[in-house]
Design a protein around this motif. Sequence first.
Motif, PDB file in Angstrom:
ATOM      1  N   ARG B 296     101.005  18.011  18.269  1.00 25.39           N
ATOM      2  CA  ARG B 296     101.496  19.491  18.281  1.00 25.39           C
ATOM      3  C   ARG B 296     100.793  20.325  17.124  1.00 25.39           C
ATOM      4  N   GLY B 297      99.959  19.590  16.396  1.00 28.43           N
ATOM      5  CA  GLY B 297      99.044  20.388  15.422  1.00 28.43           C
ATOM      6  C   GLY B 297      99.462  20.027  14.186  1.00 28.43           C
ATOM      7  N   ILE B 298      98.543  20.510  13.239  1.00 30.79           N
ATOM      8  CA  ILE B 298      98.936  20.223  11.743  1.00 30.79           C
ATOM      9  C   ILE B 298     100.399  20.440  11.091  1.00 30.79           C
ATOM     10  N   GLY B 299     100.881  19.494  10.524  1.00 30.97           N
ATOM     11  CA  GLY B 299     102.056  19.613   9.757  1.00 30.97           C
ATOM     12  C   GLY B 299     103.446  19.441  10.718  1.00 30.97           C
ATOM     13  N   ARG B 300     103.048  19.351  11.949  1.00 31.89           N
ATOM     14  CA  ARG B 300     104.212  19.171  12.981  1.00 31.89           C
ATOM     15  C   ARG B 300     104.135  17.744  13.715  1.00 31.89           C
ATOM     16  N   THR B 301     105.464  17.188  13.653  1.00 30.92           N
ATOM     17  CA  THR B 301     105.290  15.851  14.328  1.00 30.92           C
ATOM     18  C   THR B 301     105.047  15.933  15.872  1.00 30.92           C
TER      19      THR B 301
END
Lengths: 176, 382
Positions: B296-301
Amino acid sequence: MKRFFAIIESPATRTFLLGLVVLSFQTTLFNTLRPFGVVLQVMLLFSCASGVAAGSEAGAVAGFIFGLMYDMVLTAPMGLSAVVFGFAGYMAGGVNAFVHEARWWAKIIAVALATATAVLLYPAASLVVGVDGLLGSRIVTVALACAAFNAVFAVPAARIARWALVKPVRQAVWAE
Amino acid sequence: MIVVLLLTSILLVTLDLRDSGFVSGVRDTFGTVFRPVERLTNVVTKPVSNAWRGVLDYGELRKENLALKDLLVKQEGTAIAAAASVREAQELLALNGLPTLAGIDSVTAQIVGQSPSNFSQTFELNRGKSSGIRVGMTVTNGAGLVGKITDATLERSVVMLATDPEYAIAVKVGNCPANATTTTAATTTTSLPAETTTTAAAAPSSTPDGVTTTTLPGETTTTSSTVPPTTTTTTSTTTTTSTTTTTLPKPTTTTIKGFTPFSTTLPPRPGGSGSQITIPETGGLVPRETGAMEGRGIGRTPIIRFVQASERLGALCEGVPVVTAGGSQSLAPPDLVVGTVARVVNRKGTAGPLLEVDLAANLGSLNFVRVLLYQPATEIPR
């Protein structure tokens, strides 16, 4: 020989060489310096600066070239950064259409606005070609950080872009 | 001119999305031209990068180093035990003719670059096609799944991280195990007169799977039963008119969270010390659900979709392990550790729950990775 130097001095060659150098900085130095976790977009800075220095159309072409070069080192679909950076260059060049001789602060504002727009536009363009999941709240931080950085370096970048894009009135002595 | 640029962009995007050889050829050529310039710039700008890191990251690095040292000491013992278990499991899989990771060659590579984009999450490795790396191969580190190879040149390759929005893989998720019950002492000594039959059954009313032992007249026997912690029923039935004396000591039960609850304790031999052997029941194994994990992209699990909640299979809960599902169409071989379920988001209707995954590999501090030389069938060029 004269022809060779003419090619070397042409705006297209200069833009390509400038893009190569800037891209190398983008993938090394600016890839390491990540304030707030954001990768500062120097390629975008020079796309916008080209527009400010040489007008909308030249800015669009330069932005397209810089974006295309950037796409070469990314895994995103090729042409995506090219179209977004081209738009940014065109948009930043708009400052010359509104003001006869843009002052330094007008250039800064134009570059900052074009940068923020391009950063916000990129995920939207990605969505159009089927790359999902880039739109999120983080995009605002990225847009603000990139716009602030590009605003700070807008004036020197515009000077460098002018060197690359605006054909000199007099050819160099050694080219005669 | 603007229209020409726009059309060119559309053409390039279309060609790239259709995996055109022209686009990859242009990329390779550009990489060859650009690489020396990049190396030179890297040498020139290295002091600036180091200074930046030194100023901003020094204190954090010191703290992290101390914490890691502590963690390392704790992990050493666990790692040895885990390695022994893994070896045993691989031997069992090999004996049964099942695919294992042990049979897959791998290449160790170092990360030499990171994507300069704020959106894509890719790393560049210092190994490429000359080391056998191909597009689609799975990348792991000591902890678990890292991502997959998306581009490979002769000496370099690009890894797309598992958190990238474009990454998706089939995974298996273990259902939430019920609390385990271990019986530590369940020895019964029964002294019966002749022609007396005693039945000792210990079972909850809902699940009649208690152990029943019938003792022969005049014998001394021991009975051991696994008793669920909540409901314990002990019955003593006398089928003759003679007196029966039965002593059933209450089993001591220990509840272990997250441990599989299926075990049958064999009765110790008469006169023995009560030592027990536990045999896992195949029918009681925790079932696994299959889903698709997506970044789901940077900083998201990453999340797992398409997991159907089923009463028959049991509930999904936090902390259960997530491993790759494998299969002929999968990007990775089976049973590769991915991480654990960090959160279960239940949705209405038939959509099934969403699971957030805490990746086992720390993608923020990768240095050396292992590329499994396993190219999925779906990634082999036609």
